[in-house]
Write a protein that holds these residues in place. Structure first.
Motif, PDB file in Angstrom:
ATOM      1  N   ASP A   1      -7.128  11.678  -3.837  1.00 36.72           N
ATOM      2  CA  ASP A   1      -7.896  10.747  -4.681  1.00 36.72           C
ATOM      3  C   ASP A   1      -7.013   9.617  -5.175  1.00 36.72           C
ATOM      4  O   ASP A   1      -7.410   8.457  -5.180  1.00 36.72           O
ATOM      5  CB  ASP A   1      -8.461  11.478  -5.907  1.00 36.72           C
ATOM      6  CG  ASP A   1      -9.610  12.389  -5.533  1.00 36.72           C
ATOM      7  OD1 ASP A   1     -10.183  12.184  -4.459  1.00 36.72           O
ATOM      8  OD2 ASP A   1      -9.925  13.286  -6.332  1.00 36.72           O
ATOM      9  N   ILE A   2      -5.818   9.997  -5.601  1.00 36.78           N
ATOM     10  CA  ILE A   2      -4.908   8.997  -6.153  1.00 36.78           C
ATOM     11  C   ILE A   2      -4.541   7.968  -5.090  1.00 36.78           C
ATOM     12  O   ILE A   2      -4.542   6.760  -5.341  1.00 36.78           O
ATOM     13  CB  ILE A   2      -3.642   9.682  -6.721  1.00 36.78           C
ATOM     14  CG1 ILE A   2      -4.014  10.430  -8.003  1.00 36.78           C
ATOM     15  CG2 ILE A   2      -2.549   8.662  -6.999  1.00 36.78           C
ATOM     16  CD1 ILE A   2      -2.911  11.305  -8.540  1.00 36.78           C
TER      17      ILE A   2
ATOM     18  N   ASP B   1      -6.308   7.135  -2.428  1.00 38.53           N
ATOM     19  CA  ASP B   1      -7.479   6.277  -2.203  1.00 38.53           C
ATOM     20  C   ASP B   1      -7.594   5.224  -3.299  1.00 38.53           C
ATOM     21  O   ASP B   1      -7.804   4.044  -3.036  1.00 38.53           O
ATOM     22  CB  ASP B   1      -8.771   7.117  -2.190  1.00 38.53           C
ATOM     23  CG  ASP B   1      -8.981   7.793  -0.845  1.00 38.53           C
ATOM     24  OD1 ASP B   1      -8.158   7.570   0.061  1.00 38.53           O
ATOM     25  OD2 ASP B   1      -9.975   8.533  -0.712  1.00 38.53           O
ATOM     26  N   ALA B   2      -7.484   5.690  -4.546  1.00 33.11           N
ATOM     27  CA  ALA B   2      -7.650   4.768  -5.672  1.00 33.11           C
ATOM     28  C   ALA B   2      -6.585   3.674  -5.632  1.00 33.11           C
ATOM     29  O   ALA B   2      -6.869   2.511  -5.945  1.00 33.11           O
ATOM     30  CB  ALA B   2      -7.575   5.539  -6.990  1.00 33.11           C
ATOM     31  N   MET B   3      -5.369   4.034  -5.219  1.00 31.78           N
ATOM     32  CA  MET B   3      -4.308   3.027  -5.139  1.00 31.78           C
ATOM     33  C   MET B   3      -4.585   2.048  -3.997  1.00 31.78           C
ATOM     34  O   MET B   3      -4.451   0.833  -4.158  1.00 31.78           O
ATOM     35  CB  MET B   3      -2.947   3.720  -4.933  1.00 31.78           C
ATOM     36  CG  MET B   3      -2.465   4.444  -6.182  1.00 31.78           C
ATOM     37  SD  MET B   3      -1.088   5.564  -5.877  1.00 31.78           S
ATOM     38  CE  MET B   3       0.233   4.409  -5.596  1.00 31.78           C
ATOM     39  N   ASP B   4      -4.985   2.595  -2.841  1.00 29.73           N
ATOM     40  CA  ASP B   4      -5.306   1.735  -1.698  1.00 29.73           C
ATOM     41  C   ASP B   4      -6.403   0.745  -2.046  1.00 29.73           C
ATOM     42  O   ASP B   4      -6.335  -0.423  -1.687  1.00 29.73           O
ATOM     43  CB  ASP B   4      -5.780   2.596  -0.507  1.00 29.73           C
ATOM     44  CG  ASP B   4      -4.618   3.228   0.226  1.00 29.73           C
ATOM     45  OD1 ASP B   4      -3.483   2.781  -0.011  1.00 29.73           O
ATOM     46  OD2 ASP B   4      -4.841   4.160   1.012  1.00 29.73           O
ATOM     47  N   LEU B   5      -7.439   1.258  -2.732  1.00 36.86           N
ATOM     48  CA  LEU B   5      -8.594   0.412  -3.018  1.00 36.86           C
ATOM     49  C   LEU B   5      -8.233  -0.737  -3.947  1.00 36.86           C
ATOM     50  O   LEU B   5      -8.994  -1.674  -4.099  1.00 36.86           O
ATOM     51  CB  LEU B   5      -9.720   1.240  -3.657  1.00 36.86           C
ATOM     52  CG  LEU B   5     -10.494   2.118  -2.682  1.00 36.86           C
ATOM     53  CD1 LEU B   5     -11.522   2.936  -3.422  1.00 36.86           C
ATOM     54  CD2 LEU B   5     -11.181   1.252  -1.629  1.00 36.86           C
TER      55      LEU B   5
END
Lengths: 544, 290
Positions: B226-227, B229-233
């Protein structure tokens, strides 16, 4: 508010995707577009491909999730295939279903500024844009707060501010209402409407169609099995889809169900209370505070009696979970006492209480561990020392009720979130405790699934009482015979649903919002004398 | 979601310095301590640690669990070295027996015997002082550095953006792991699981821990996905990033870093000349007639 002459901001053309390790396509031949200022509602049951579609749009597919992709996604006319995630992220802002899974920053300001920091902007600009985003959402006051201490609604606004600060043209919202109490949900929807009116394109993925219709989306899409089944006006969506699949406004269900055959009337088996019997659980002047910090529960006295089906309602952070954890002995009162079966929880181990009171935690991922669903379901009864033949029967019954057949040998950890949630409820059902306690049983579930298992659970003869914590007033309307409203650690309402839920003052002060189903039920109450679901109301009184 | 340590702003010695300067001091302290087994030198490091502890402003109530854990840990291992006589083999060759205790029974013809020697006792004491100094300096850090400053603190030590942010996340991962462990423990206890009732051999005991270990591990893995993904986004890692928090070294920070360098260099030189090895006071040897 669509501006017809504008070029679409997002175009999705014939998009299909299959995850590398799965045999079937998650989405197939999806085509649609959104213009600036438009709100598009995307509805569908869990597993319909909504999340996959969202990942294709925000670029996580194919960059983080690999697989076979065909078709195109265009942002402002440009194919995203050639863009980096950073380029996409400046155009598409994504707010995930659970803000908990998205927030990275320690303080609110760090969180809101995170994306801007990554873009390498000058400090002054970062601060100005972060402040503007927080101002816009009315959370400037949270600036220096620790993110992990925020309430659910605040967390979501902070996550949204972090995305808005990057000034995307398109906002992608994955089930934005899932973790919010009703009042926070309404506020979120109003914000979304404002953003669209300011010219942002918005894609909302949500199966609570009834709630999203309040922001009058310009378009509606309905997906099932990876394909688009409906593409048209949002109002038409409510007409076109099965009212048993998604949650529609009660008036519409009422009209449409009237022409369908009458549903079978459900009579909860445990509903037959023995009025003079002893209470199962008794709270006697219970107060509680965590190690550091102020009191969370204040002087709570109440009894859970045989035959009770209790819905516990209240805003985020009101103390609902803390209250229920006292009953299973995971927390012990600081003053006052909690009696389970007449015995003080101070003198009982949690395992001893578990045979009387089965407690389903909010998050399934904190409890699933076994190599197969069957083994997972057998774990509890095994711990309680049930005989093997008995366990077999209990496991099978739980599988049937939770609609898990065919998955008996699958590892629970490989299932979808919704399926995991059902396994976690099944795991407690199999223990055959006398009282079933569920914390947010419907979270992350689609409408049809949770209505089905709630129906089955209430028909089980083995429970003496059922208690569930929920944000969903309709769940209380349809299933509960008693409603307890908790606010700021106190019981502010306790009684029959028709008495508590008709008191709009209590509802308002506890951040609850009357639903269309509650309104219809209250209107018809003189005739019906009890609350029921919309399908049943449609056939009233012929089905009584 | 990542939770933070119980940091609070306090009037304390540690917090009077810039966090990067303190990390440098801390690193020099740790490395320097490792050079010595001489109790007299170790007492110097212990004195530094004690000053830092007593000026930390952290209340006993806030971290008594951490202290109990450290003390338990340190005492247990020192005692183990003392009883087995192992661990100090490289630092002393000769032993001078004070007394010998013999068990009044035999196990398979073996009579448990405990030689209490001057060297063993002193070595256990040195170990106790050494490990306590190291552990207490370490445990104070999460209580004393603002979690919002982790990333920039490491970045200023010369680490690249990505690694500095990874360190930031790692620092916060530990208390998050603790929280997840408690939640899982609660969820399994509610299913009648009792960790107190573990029995059987080591393997079956480990197997019975699966209900705790598996969810916590899986949760950690899923959480890190999740982390990511959230950073990539939000465009992490696309280039040089701006760090919103700005920290400024002041005079005292330079003094602290200079002091740290002095201690480290002094320790290296001293140990090169063979100073600070295991020390046994003469008078103790006289007492046992050695």
């Amino acid at each position: 508010m669509a501006m017809v002459d504008q070029a679409p901001l997002l175009q999705v053309e014939n998009l299909s995707f299959r995850y590398r390790d799965r045999p079937d396509y998650a989405i197939r031949e999806i085509t649609f577009n959104i213009k600036p200022g438009e709100v598009l509602l995307l509805a569908g049951p869990s597993g319909c491909g909504k999340t996959t579609l969202a990942r294709c749009i925000n670029g996580l597919i194919p960059r983080s999730y690999k697989g076979e992709m065909s078709g195109r996604v265009l942002l402002r006319g440009q194919d995203t295939a050639g863009m980096s995630l950073a380029q996409i992220s400046q155009n598409v802002g994504t707010v995930l279903q659970d803000p908990e899974r998205q927030i990275l920053g320690t303080k609110v300001i760090n969180e809101v500024a995170f994306g801007l920091e990554n873009l390498g902007l000058p400090r002054e600009e970062i601060l100005a844009r972060a402040d503007a985003a927080m101002e816009h959402l009315g959370i400037s006051g949270l600036h220096d707060r620790d993110t992990f201490n925020l309430s659910g609604g605040e967390k979501q606004k902070v996550a949204l501010a972090g995305v808005l600060a990057m000034e995307p043209g398109l906002l992608l919202l994955d089930e934005p209402l899932a973790s919010l109490d009703p009042a926070s949900g309404l506020e979120a929807l109003a914000l979304i409407r404002n953003l669209a009116d300011d010219g942002m394109a918005i894609l909302i993925i949500e199966h609570r169609v009834e709630d999203v219709l309040k922001v009058s989306p310009d378009w509606g899409l309905f997906m099932m099995g990876g394909e688009i089944q409906y593409d048209g006006s949002a109002a038409g969506l409510a007409e076109a889809v099965d009212y048993r699949e998604v949650k529609l406004p009660a008036q519409i269900v009422l009209e449409r169900a009237a022409v369908d055959p009458s549903p079978v009337r459900l009579e909860p088996l445990l509903g037959k209370a023995k009025a003079d019997s002893e209470p199962l659980v008794q709270f006697d002047h219970v107060s509680f505070s965590y190690e550091q910090g102020s009191e969370v529960l204040h002087d709570i006295s109440l009894a859970i009696n045989p035959g009770d089906v209790i819905a516990i309602l209240g805003p985020n952070g009101a103390g609902k979970t803390t209250l229920v954890k006292q009953a299973i002995g995971l927390l012990k009162p600081k003053s006052g006492e909690v009696l389970v079966g007449g015995r003080d929880t101070h003198d009982l181990s949690v395992a001893e209480i578990a045979s009387t009171l089965g407690y389903v935690f909010q998050s399934p991922s904190h409890m699933l561990f076994a190599p197969s669903v069957s083994a997972e379901l057998a774990f509890g009864p095994n711990n309680l020392g049930h005989p093997p033949e008995e366990i077999k029967k209990e496991v099978q019954e739980a599988i049937d009720i939770m609609n898990l057949s065919g998955m008996e040998e699958d590892p629970p950890l490989a299932l979808s979130f919704g399926q995991q949630k059902r396994v976690s409820i099944g795991a407690v059902l199999a223990m055959r405790s006398k009282i079933l306690v569920m914390d947010e049983p419907t979270a992350g579930q689609d409408y049809k699934n949770y209505m089905d298992f709630m129906d089955s659970i209430l028909l089980l003869p083995s429970f003496d009482a059922i208690l569930f914590i929920t944000h969903d007033i309709d769940l209380a309307v349809v299933y509960a015979n008693r409603v307890i409203v908790i606010d700021h650690g106190r019981v502010v309402g306790d009684g029959r649903p028709q008495d508590v839920l008709s008191d709009y003052e209590i509802l308002e002060s506890s951040r609850l919002v009357p639903t269309s189903l509650l309104d219809v039920n209250l209107e018809m109450f003189d005739r019906t004398q009890c609350f029921m679901r919309a399908e049943a109301l449609a056939h009233f009184p012929s089905n009584i | 979601m990542l939770v933070s340590w119980r940091y609070r702003e306090r009037k304390s010695l540690i917090q009077a310095f810039d966090p990067s300067a303190w990390i440098i001091f801390y690193a020099c302290f740790i490395v320097s301590t490792m050079f010595f087994w001489d109790l007299r030198v170790l007492f110097f490091f212990l004195a530094i640690a004690l000053v830092v502890i007593f000026t930390s402003g952290i209340k006993w109530r806030e971290m008594y669990r951490a202290w109990l854990f450290i003390c338990g840990f340190v005492v247990f291992f020192s005692l183990l070295t003392f009883l087995t006589g192992r661990g100090g083999m490289e630092v002393y060759e000769q032993e001078h027996t004070i007394t010998t205790l013999r068990a009044p029974f035999t196990l398979f013809k073996w009579q448990p015997t405990l030689d209490i020697t001057v060297e063993r006792a002193l070595f256990a004491l040195s170990q106790l002082v050494r490990v306590f100094s190291l552990a207490s300096m370490t445990i104070l850090i999460p209580y004393s550095i603002n979690p919002a400053h982790y990333g920039i603190t490491f970045h200023r030590l010369g680490l690249p953006d990505k690694i500095a942010y990874a360190m930031d996340l790692t620092m916060r991962f530990i208390p998050t792991f603790g929280r997840d462990f408690r939640l899982t423990m609660d969820a399994q206890r509610a299913r009648g699981y009792e960790i107190e009732k573990l029995s059987g051999g080591i393997i079956s005991q480990v197997r019975k821990l699966a209900p705790l270990i598996v969810p916590v591990t899986i949760h950690a893995i899923a959480g890190s996905e999740d982390i990511i993904d959230a950073m990539d986004l939000r465009g992490f890692g696309i280039g040089r990033r701006t760090w919103l928090v700005q920290l400024q070294y002041r005079m005292r920070d330079y003094v602290l870093m200079g002091l740290a360098a002095l201690i480290l260099i002094g320790s290296v030189i001293a140990s090169m000349f063979g100073f600070g090895k295991f020390w046994v006071p003469e008078f103790l040897l006289h007492m046992v007639g050695g």
